[in-house]
Design a protein around this motif. Structure first.
Motif, PDB file in Angstrom:
ATOM      1  N   ALA A 166     -38.605   7.727 -24.200  1.00 52.34           N
ATOM      2  CA  ALA A 166     -39.710   8.728 -23.479  1.00 52.34           C
ATOM      3  C   ALA A 166     -40.795   8.992 -24.381  1.00 52.34           C
ATOM      4  CB  ALA A 166     -39.336   9.770 -22.963  1.00 52.34           C
ATOM      5  N   SER A 167     -40.787   9.380 -25.638  1.00 48.66           N
ATOM      6  CA  SER A 167     -41.679   9.597 -26.533  1.00 48.66           C
ATOM      7  C   SER A 167     -42.556   8.218 -26.918  1.00 48.66           C
ATOM      8  CB  SER A 167     -41.369  10.109 -28.118  1.00 48.66           C
ATOM      9  OG  SER A 167     -40.540   9.236 -28.477  1.00 48.66           O
ATOM     10  N   GLN A 168     -41.982   7.288 -27.080  1.00 50.92           N
ATOM     11  CA  GLN A 168     -42.893   5.887 -27.017  1.00 50.92           C
ATOM     12  C   GLN A 168     -43.668   5.458 -25.814  1.00 50.92           C
ATOM     13  OE1 GLN A 168     -43.104   5.041 -30.461  1.00 50.92           O
ATOM     14  NE2 GLN A 168     -42.092   6.936 -30.489  1.00 50.92           N
ATOM     15  N   ALA A 169     -43.000   5.889 -24.736  1.00 46.93           N
ATOM     16  CA  ALA A 169     -43.517   5.677 -23.287  1.00 46.93           C
ATOM     17  C   ALA A 169     -44.938   6.453 -23.271  1.00 46.93           C
ATOM     18  CB  ALA A 169     -42.720   5.751 -22.309  1.00 46.93           C
ATOM     19  N   ALA A 170     -44.845   7.623 -23.745  1.00 45.97           N
ATOM     20  CA  ALA A 170     -45.954   8.725 -23.679  1.00 45.97           C
ATOM     21  C   ALA A 170     -47.271   7.793 -24.150  1.00 45.97           C
ATOM     22  CB  ALA A 170     -45.559   9.899 -24.118  1.00 45.97           C
ATOM     23  N   PHE A 171     -47.019   7.291 -25.180  1.00 46.27           N
ATOM     24  CA  PHE A 171     -48.202   6.569 -26.043  1.00 46.27           C
ATOM     25  C   PHE A 171     -48.861   5.567 -24.860  1.00 46.27           C
ATOM     26  CE2 PHE A 171     -46.236   8.567 -29.545  1.00 46.27           C
ATOM     27  CZ  PHE A 171     -47.553   9.079 -30.220  1.00 46.27           C
ATOM     28  N   VAL A 172     -47.862   4.791 -24.006  1.00 44.68           N
ATOM     29  CA  VAL A 172     -48.420   3.753 -23.424  1.00 44.68           C
ATOM     30  C   VAL A 172     -49.215   4.622 -21.896  1.00 44.68           C
ATOM     31  CG1 VAL A 172     -47.513   1.581 -21.943  1.00 44.68           C
ATOM     32  CG2 VAL A 172     -46.438   2.219 -24.247  1.00 44.68           C
ATOM     33  N   ALA A 173     -48.231   5.569 -21.735  1.00 47.76           N
ATOM     34  CA  ALA A 173     -49.113   6.424 -20.643  1.00 47.76           C
ATOM     35  C   ALA A 173     -50.416   6.746 -21.054  1.00 47.76           C
ATOM     36  CB  ALA A 173     -48.265   7.623 -20.387  1.00 47.76           C
ATOM     37  N   ALA A 174     -50.651   7.255 -22.274  1.00 48.88           N
ATOM     38  CA  ALA A 174     -52.216   7.442 -22.625  1.00 48.88           C
ATOM     39  C   ALA A 174     -52.992   6.235 -22.731  1.00 48.88           C
ATOM     40  CB  ALA A 174     -52.029   8.056 -24.267  1.00 48.88           C
ATOM     41  N   LEU A 175     -52.432   4.930 -22.983  1.00 48.58           N
ATOM     42  CA  LEU A 175     -53.222   3.844 -23.092  1.00 48.58           C
ATOM     43  C   LEU A 175     -53.564   3.532 -21.625  1.00 48.58           C
ATOM     44  CD1 LEU A 175     -54.047   1.075 -24.255  1.00 48.58           C
ATOM     45  CD2 LEU A 175     -51.710   0.376 -23.885  1.00 48.58           C
ATOM     46  N   GLY A 176     -52.752   3.669 -20.610  1.00 45.51           N
ATOM     47  CA  GLY A 176     -53.059   3.612 -19.103  1.00 45.51           C
ATOM     48  C   GLY A 176     -54.085   4.387 -18.840  1.00 45.51           C
ATOM     49  N   ALA A 177     -54.063   5.569 -19.015  1.00 44.30           N
ATOM     50  CA  ALA A 177     -55.109   6.460 -18.849  1.00 44.30           C
ATOM     51  C   ALA A 177     -56.518   6.058 -19.291  1.00 44.30           C
ATOM     52  CB  ALA A 177     -54.752   7.906 -19.245  1.00 44.30           C
ATOM     53  N   ALA A 178     -56.550   5.461 -20.744  1.00 45.28           N
ATOM     54  CA  ALA A 178     -57.680   5.258 -21.315  1.00 45.28           C
ATOM     55  C   ALA A 178     -58.363   3.942 -20.871  1.00 45.28           C
ATOM     56  CB  ALA A 178     -57.490   5.208 -22.790  1.00 45.28           C
ATOM     57  N   ALA A 179     -57.167   2.994 -20.422  1.00 45.10           N
ATOM     58  CA  ALA A 179     -57.695   1.847 -19.788  1.00 45.10           C
ATOM     59  C   ALA A 179     -58.425   2.071 -18.491  1.00 45.10           C
ATOM     60  CB  ALA A 179     -56.516   0.978 -19.618  1.00 45.10           C
ATOM     61  N   ALA A 180     -57.883   2.966 -17.726  1.00 44.67           N
ATOM     62  CA  ALA A 180     -58.579   3.231 -16.371  1.00 44.67           C
ATOM     63  C   ALA A 180     -59.729   3.893 -16.400  1.00 44.67           C
ATOM     64  CB  ALA A 180     -57.370   4.080 -15.435  1.00 44.67           C
ATOM     65  N   TYR A 181     -59.918   4.771 -17.694  1.00 44.89           N
ATOM     66  CA  TYR A 181     -61.146   5.500 -17.839  1.00 44.89           C
ATOM     67  C   TYR A 181     -62.181   4.493 -17.975  1.00 44.89           C
ATOM     68  CZ  TYR A 181     -64.137   9.218 -19.149  1.00 44.89           C
ATOM     69  OH  TYR A 181     -65.232   9.992 -19.333  1.00 44.89           O
ATOM     70  N   LEU A 182     -61.891   3.335 -18.742  1.00 45.52           N
ATOM     71  CA  LEU A 182     -62.752   2.330 -19.091  1.00 45.52           C
ATOM     72  C   LEU A 182     -63.172   1.441 -17.892  1.00 45.52           C
ATOM     73  CD1 LEU A 182     -62.498   3.290 -22.080  1.00 45.52           C
ATOM     74  CD2 LEU A 182     -62.509   0.472 -22.593  1.00 45.52           C
TER      75      LEU A 182
END
Length: 558
Positions: free
Chosen positions: A110-126
């Motif tokens: 789950a801790s590693q998936a949290a970084f992919v979640a942040a990646l998803g938010a950043a990609a959507a923001y771009l």
């Protein structure tokens, strides 16, 4: 996870973005379809890694992830990213639960998936930035992915770099790029190819929609941009193929790996430790007998794995005498994986210890990156009660190891060996430090006895990348397997079986030169991660300008 936007097609008219205050094109995929794409992205990434080794699925997974989060709100992108991360990491790291409770495995995943979640938010923001310049989409995918991996490899508690895209590419034509920019460049190139796949699919789908589903007409209309995107992939592959392979420039040395194996059942803890040591001593003495009969080459040095002597051989005369007997029998220095206790230190050290024939213990490398929650307990007053609640008495297994502070360069006979221990092979800086300090070949000492073959093969893939990255012939020595030798081209030789006793012997060549990756160090990763920050900053400015325009239009209308 909700998304109020209706997504009939990528050519639908813009919809007001209440959070940004600006028109926002509707997402390409309906949210349920995007959720399926995000889950498939996690599966594709999983099957790209050992033991499945379908490296080509890594860019496919990146592409599915990119289209799933594009034009989504940041919070929805985070949810989709978390889904991808969980589908990927939970099975990838399942070896972490083989000998302990499932809670630490699930928390780590789950801790590693949290970084992919942040990646998803950043990609959507771009997304607005990508919509403004669609041909740049692959670049933004690449830099965001490298930025996420850079962060995940450092925080918290030193990070956990397992599952980086580069470590799935040991059999890929992109592997030679490691000699130029290390793991970050290989990850970036893999993500770039995935971004190209996403951009091509996007453009063809949009064009097909405008041509009433006529894909041939759509392909003709998009020939130029699609051709440019595919040319980018071709350029990456040509650049990888053109990387010169650095050949070792030093003399040959004969190296033996002793995989002594461990007993599985029927012994208490202390008897188990003694049996493991006995196995490695016995296997080394049997090698000496084979050498005496002319059945094996005389080694210049011998490498034992991590934890081959959990009994401190310096403090315990019996253990020291056993190792001395093995070193004298084989007439070569042995790199012993040992636990050494220093009364002046905060805890014991996990070390690679040089044991010379005739003279005994010599140089020593202490593991610089102990594994949090396995070899030491970070933030102990806070974490210990939580750990006990989650795992019961399992917290007592945490060894309280102290960290070393010197790179692992040890002289074993004619060779300066760069030693890293177990998970340290995943950390770019630790491996590079040993090469910069003069290592002529690389040795990874590991103990896979509490894991499985999948974990061992995942670790061996990292050794393969490091061999190419630094132009050093390498080896991995495990208590139970997988052990083996790796050439500077990343190819494995003499790989052993799992839970078997084996002693492969091979002649390797030492190396003294540096690859470009060794020379530039962290700079490729820093530049790519800076590109990710620049993209987020540009997206912020673009969104602010769009918000301002909407406000001006609203004021004029009133």
């Amino acid at each position: 996870m909700t998304d109020r936007s209706a997504p009939p097609s990528p050519t639908s008219p813009p919809q007001a973005d209440e959070s940004a205050g600006s028109p926002r094109p509707r997402p390409w995929l309906p949210l349920p379809v995007a959720g399926c794409a995000a889950a498939l992205a996690g599966l594709a990434l999983l099957f790209a890694f050992p033991p499945y080794d379908q490296w080509w699925l890594a860019p496919v997974g990146v592409a599915l992830f990119a289209v799933a989060v594009h034009r989504r709100r940041a919070r929805v992108g985070a949810g989709l990213g978390a889904l991808t991360g969980l589908v990927f990491f939970v099975p990838l790291l399942s070896w972490a639960a083989l000998e302990i409770d499932a809670a630490p495995w699930l928390l780590l995943s789950a801790s590693q998936a949290a970084f992919v979640a942040a990646l998803g938010a950043a990609a959507a923001y771009l997304s607005p930035l990508i919509d403004r310049a669609p041909l740049t989409w692959p670049v933004w995918v690449a830099v965001l992915w490298v930025g996420q991996e850079a962060l995940r490899s450092r925080v918290p508690f030193g990070g956990f770099p397992w599952g980086r895209l580069a470590f799935s590419q040991a059999d890929s034509p992109l592997l030679p790029l490691a000699a130029i920019g290390g793991a970050p460049l290989v990850s970036g190139a893999t993500a770039l190819v995935g971004g190209v796949i996403a951009a091509v699919l996007w453009r063809l789908t949009v064009a097909a929609s405008s041509h009433r589903g006529q894909w041939v007409a759509a392909a003709r209309a998009q020939a130029l941009p699609v051709g440019a995107l595919l040319a980018a992939v071709g350029a990456v592959l040509l650049a990888s193929m053109a990387v010169p392979q650095r050949q070792p420039d030093g003399p040959p040395v004969t190296v033996a790996i002793v995989q002594g194996n461990v007993p599985r059942l029927g012994l208490d803890f202390n008897a188990q430790r003694r049996a493991v040591l006995d196995n490695h001593v016995r296997a080394t003495e049997e090698l000496a007998q084979r050498v005496g009969r002319g059945e094996a080459a005389q080694p210049d040095l011998v490498v034992w794995p991590e934890n081959s002597s959990d009994i401190d051989p310096i403090a315990n005369p019996d253990a020291g005498a056993l190792i001395s007997g093995a070193a004298d029998a084989i007439d070569a220095p042995i790199l012993v994986g040992a636990i050494v206790r220093d009364p002046a230190a905060a805890g014991p050290y996990n070390v690679g210890l040089v044991w010379q024939p005739g003279t005994g213990p010599g140089e020593m490398y202490a593991k610089r990156q102990p594994v949090p929650f396995a070899e030491y307990l970070p933030l102990q007053p806070v974490v210990e009660p939580i750990a006990r609640w989650l795992t019961g008495d399992d917290v007592d297994r945490v060894g309280g190891f102290a960290a070393g502070d010197e790179p692992g360069v040890l002289q074993l006979g004619p060779a300066a060996v760069g030693d890293v221990i177990c998970f340290e092979v995943a950390y770019d800086g630790l491996v590079r430090d040993s090469v910069v300090e003069g290592a002529e070949l690389l040795a990874v000492q590991t103990n896979n006895a509490t894991f499985n073959e999948a974990e061992a093969y995942q670790q061996l893939a990292m050794v393969r990348l490091r061999a190419v990255e630094h132009g050093r012939e390498s080896l991995m020595a495990s208590t139970v397997g997988i052990s083996g030798f790796v050439g500077v081209d990343g190819q494995v030789s003499d790989a052993t079986g799992f839970f078997t006793q084996d002693v492969p012997v091979r002649t390797l060549s030492l190396a003294t030169g540096r690859t470009l990756a060794t020379t530039v160090g962290v700079w490729p990763e820093a530049l790519l991660a800076t590109g990710a920050l620049a993209g987020l900053a540009a997206a912020f400015v673009l969104r602010r300008r769009s918000r301002t325009k909407v406000i001006d239009v609203n004021e004029r209308s009133t």
